[in-house]
Design an enzyme around this catalytic site. Structure first.
Site, mmCIF file in Angstrom:
data_model
loop_
_atom_site.group_PDB
_atom_site.id
_atom_site.type_symbol
_atom_site.label_atom_id
_atom_site.label_comp_id
_atom_site.label_asym_id
_atom_site.label_seq_id
_atom_site.Cartn_x
_atom_site.Cartn_y
_atom_site.Cartn_z
ATOM 1 N N ASP A 1 -7.083 4.465 -1.447
ATOM 2 C CA ASP A 1 -7.203 3.730 -2.713
ATOM 3 C C ASP A 1 -6.784 4.654 -3.851
ATOM 4 O OD1 ASP A 1 -9.247 5.529 -2.726
ATOM 5 O OD2 ASP A 1 -10.863 4.054 -2.762
ATOM 6 N N ASP A 2 -7.084 4.274 -5.074
ATOM 7 C CA ASP A 2 -6.647 5.081 -6.204
ATOM 8 C C ASP A 2 -7.677 6.128 -6.600
ATOM 9 O OD1 ASP A 2 -4.116 3.980 -6.472
ATOM 10 O OD2 ASP A 2 -4.963 2.202 -7.419
#
Ligand code: WTA
Length: 695
Positions: free
Chosen positions: A565-566
């Site tokens: 994910d980020d």
């Protein structure tokens, strides 16, 4: 509570804004390590002869019971703790769980109805058993020569005095207490004092800025903040009290007032008279706490009463207050500590983590103390005054279990073998690694040079959310492979899942999920159960989703490949790209920001920020510095971007979404792997971006 609104969450891609190319990236990264897999490191017979778990068969038998009969397995272990009242049993079950959002509210309970206190179990229990004179903490100051130690009896007394003070200030069970302190013994003392009276501690890492601290204070609303005048870290002096004052001014502007700021005077860093002071609110710790009695009645807590909050970064939005409860966390941290480090009573244990992170909670404070261990607490940094400091400390205290992060290993490795070899290190038995994937070459150096080829390495994979170790070697149990966290801990059922949410079996790679609850799992996010469900349980229905990519090899070993994910992992510190972006765009001249991670030799990952400016503003080195400063001010120096890349425009789809995949490739300098850019609203921005790389 009803069902989460899942109408808008159809797949993992919606939540993490992933696309097929990103998923492919995670896969190929996983495959790149495949060649290393056959290299094995056997554990010596001498080590195995005293190991708690000395064969894979023994592990398999224990593991099987832990997943087939989790209630029986954990009840047996929990029985060795002190419970004022035993937990309730329903149909032989001591826990209940629903982690499937399709079946209703996500809810997890362990040992419900049982009354206990984690501070009592970590301290009083050992003193009552005759261990009062054993050293609990060896404290080593930033500068060589400055040290201290506390026995279990002394630690208990110090905890009781602070607990009495807090009670006297009106702090009650369930109230939050914010702690913003450096690595003095007073930091774990503060945590234990809160736990003793049932207050919920919220430790904020001393590297966070005033602004970040104020956000956390506003979220948990403590009436009291515990801090320190200042600290020396390496050659630097950090004036923590000044930062707290600024944070308290911020929260005041938001209409919230903190009643008391109890400040420990750390005279080795800064004089009292140089510390900013607000009469009425601020109190010197040393002026009041030592006057309180050295015993303090324990607040008996339900196993499911809150123990602490710890804020951590996610892929979107503000930091999340991860909430852990008492009973399950206690049993889980103690058990994982014991097995993953093959802990024996005469071990001396050193964990280099700061209590501001989960590692400092679970494996500097609770896990080791619950086992009655002697723990080294180090105020300084690994390479001050020189690259031999860690090994000097190992020899000084005869450390037998040493636990640190790959980033520290890589930075020490850069100074060569000499500073290591100047120290004997013959007390070392087990080495640990945490926080990020450890690359095989760093693993090798740690094993061959630091451990002289005879110390098993426990590469422990876990998260703030998991409370304790999830995938980890049990030293002595099975051969190690450099770079692999190996096998799941008791009670942990990993599942590797594909992008459609289907579990895949055997040798494979994909998203790392967990299939059932374990005792140390977080119970909710402070004040936002819906976010808890959408972040962790909605992406892959029926599973807890870790946010990590993972590969499983033919021997069933797990290889963590990093976040999908980020979230960026810089030197083992979790940083949300959204937080850094929001700090950058708060700069009056910044129009847009997109932040991605890139491989960094020492830090694991570095922060790469793409920015555009407001019309008419010209990019300059001065502006660059002030953009970086905006991040320091809003988050802290550890989140400062390594690289600012200015451009007139960012690559966006026709619907206006920034294509991070392209930015990641540019940051990694993989210009021949940009992929299809024809779907961009304006494909020419890519060439422009590439041209402006070194501006
Ligand atoms: C990463 C730290 C590979 C992972 C305890 C996870 C690891 C995040 C390892 C959690 C490891 C932690 N191997 N990756 N041994 N340990 N990670 O919450 O990406 O600060 O999701 O907890 O660190 O970071 P957190």
């Amino acid at each position: 509570g009803g069902l989460v609104d899942l109408a808008h969450v159809n797949s993992v891609r919606d939540i993490f804004a992933l696309n097929a190319a990103d998923i492919g990236d995670a896969r190929s990264k996983a495959d790149a390590v495949e060649e290393e897999e056959e290299e094995r490191e056997l554990i010596s017979d001498a080590f195995r002869s005293t190991a708690l778990v000395s064969s894979r068969e023994q592990y398999e038998a224990m593991y099987r019971r832990s997943v087939e009969d989790p209630d029986g397995f954990w009840a047996d272990i929990a029985s060795s703790f002190y419970w004022k009242t035993k937990w309730e049993t329903k149909d032989g079950k001591i826990h209940s769980e629903n982690i499937d959002v399709r079946k209703g509210r996500v809810a997890i309970e362990w040992f419900k109805g049982g009354q206990t206190n984690i501070c009592y179990n970590a301290l009083d229990r050992h003193v009552k058993a005759g261990l009062g004179d054993k050293i609990a903490f060896f404290w080593e100051g930033n500068d060589p020569g400055l040290d201290d130690k506390l026995t279990y009896t002394q630690l208990l007394e110090r905890v009781c005095q602070l607990a009495n003070y807090l009670r006297d200030q009106g702090v009650k069970k369930g109230d939050a207490v914010a702690i913003y302190m450096p690595m003095l013994v007073e930091l774990p003392i503060a945590m234990l004092a809160c736990a003793r009276i049932g207050a919920v501690h919220s430790v904020v890492f001393g590297g966070f800025s005033a602004e970040a601290l104020s956000q956390r204070i506003l979220d948990c609303r403590p009436n009291i903040v515990l801090t320190t005048s200042g600290v020396r870290r390496g050659a630097k002096v950090i004036k923590l009290k000044e930062i707290v004052d600024e944070a308290l001014e911020c929260v005041l502007r938001e209409g919230f007032a903190v009643g008391t700021c109890l400040t420990y005077a750390n005279d080795s860093a800064i004089q009292r008279e140089d510390t900013p002071w607000q009469k009425g609110r601020d109190i010197w710790w040393q002026d009041v706490v030592p006057k309180y009695p050295k015993d303090c009645a324990v607040e008996w807590m339900d196993a499911e009463d809150t123990l602490f909050l710890l804020y951590t970064s996610g892929s979107t939005g503000k930091p999340k207050g991860v909430l852990h409860t008492t009973g399950g966390y206690m049993v889980y941290t103690a058990t994982t500590f014991k097995y993953a480090f093959d802990y024996h009573d005469n071990d001396i244990y050193w964990c280099t983590a700061d209590c501001g992170w989960i590692t400092g909670h679970s494996y500097l404070t609770y896990g080791p103390l619950l086992n009655g261990a002697s723990v080294v607490v180090f105020e300084g940094v690994p390479n001050y005054p020189d690259a031999g400091r860690c090994w000097e400390i190992v020899d000084k205290y005869k450390v037998s279990i040493f636990y640190t992060a790959p980033t520290a290993i890589r930075s020490l490795m850069r100074s060569g073998d000499e500073p290591v070899k100047q120290h004997s290190r013959k007390s070392l038995r087990v080495l640990g690694s945490v926080g990020e994937p450890i690359n095989p070459s760093a693993w090798r150096w740690y094993y061959d040079v630091v451990g002289d080829g005879h110390c098993p390495i426990s590469d422990t994979w876990w998260q703030t959310e998991t409370g304790g170790f999830m995938i980890t070697p049990l030293p002595g149990g099975w051969p190690l492979k450099p770079g692999s966290a190996t096998l799941p801990f008791f009670g942990v059922q990993p599942a590797i899942v594909d992008e459609n949410g289907h579990e895949i079996s055997g040798k494979c790679s994909g998203y790392l999920c967990i299939k059932a609850a374990w005792p140390g799992m977080m119970r909710t996010l402070q004040g936002d159960h819906a976010r808890y469900e959408t972040t962790y349980f909605a992406p892959f229905k029926g599973f807890y989703f870790s946010g990590d990519g993972c590969r499983r090899d033919g021997d069933g070993y797990y290889w963590l490949t990093g976040r999908v994910d980020d979230v960026i992992n810089v030197s083992g510190h979790r940083i949300g790209t959204a937080e850094v972006e929001s700090a950058l765009v708060s700069h009056p001249q910044c129009a847009e920001a997109a932040v991605v991670g890139f491989d960094h030799e020492i830090k694991g990952q570095g922060i790469y920020a793409f920015i555009t400016l407001l019309e008419g503003v010209e990019y300059s080195q001065q502006l660059r510095a002030s953009l970086i400063n905006a991040v320091r001010i809003q988050i802290g120096a550890f989140a400062a971007p390594d690289k600012i890349h200015w451009a007139p425009g960012l690559p966006k789809t026709r619907s206006g979404k920034i294509m991070r995949r392209i930015l990641r490739k540019i940051a990694a300098n993989q210009l021949d792997e940009l992929g299809d850019i024809s779907t961009l609203a304006d494909p020419s921005v890519v060439a422009q971006l590439i041209d402006l790389r070194d501006v």
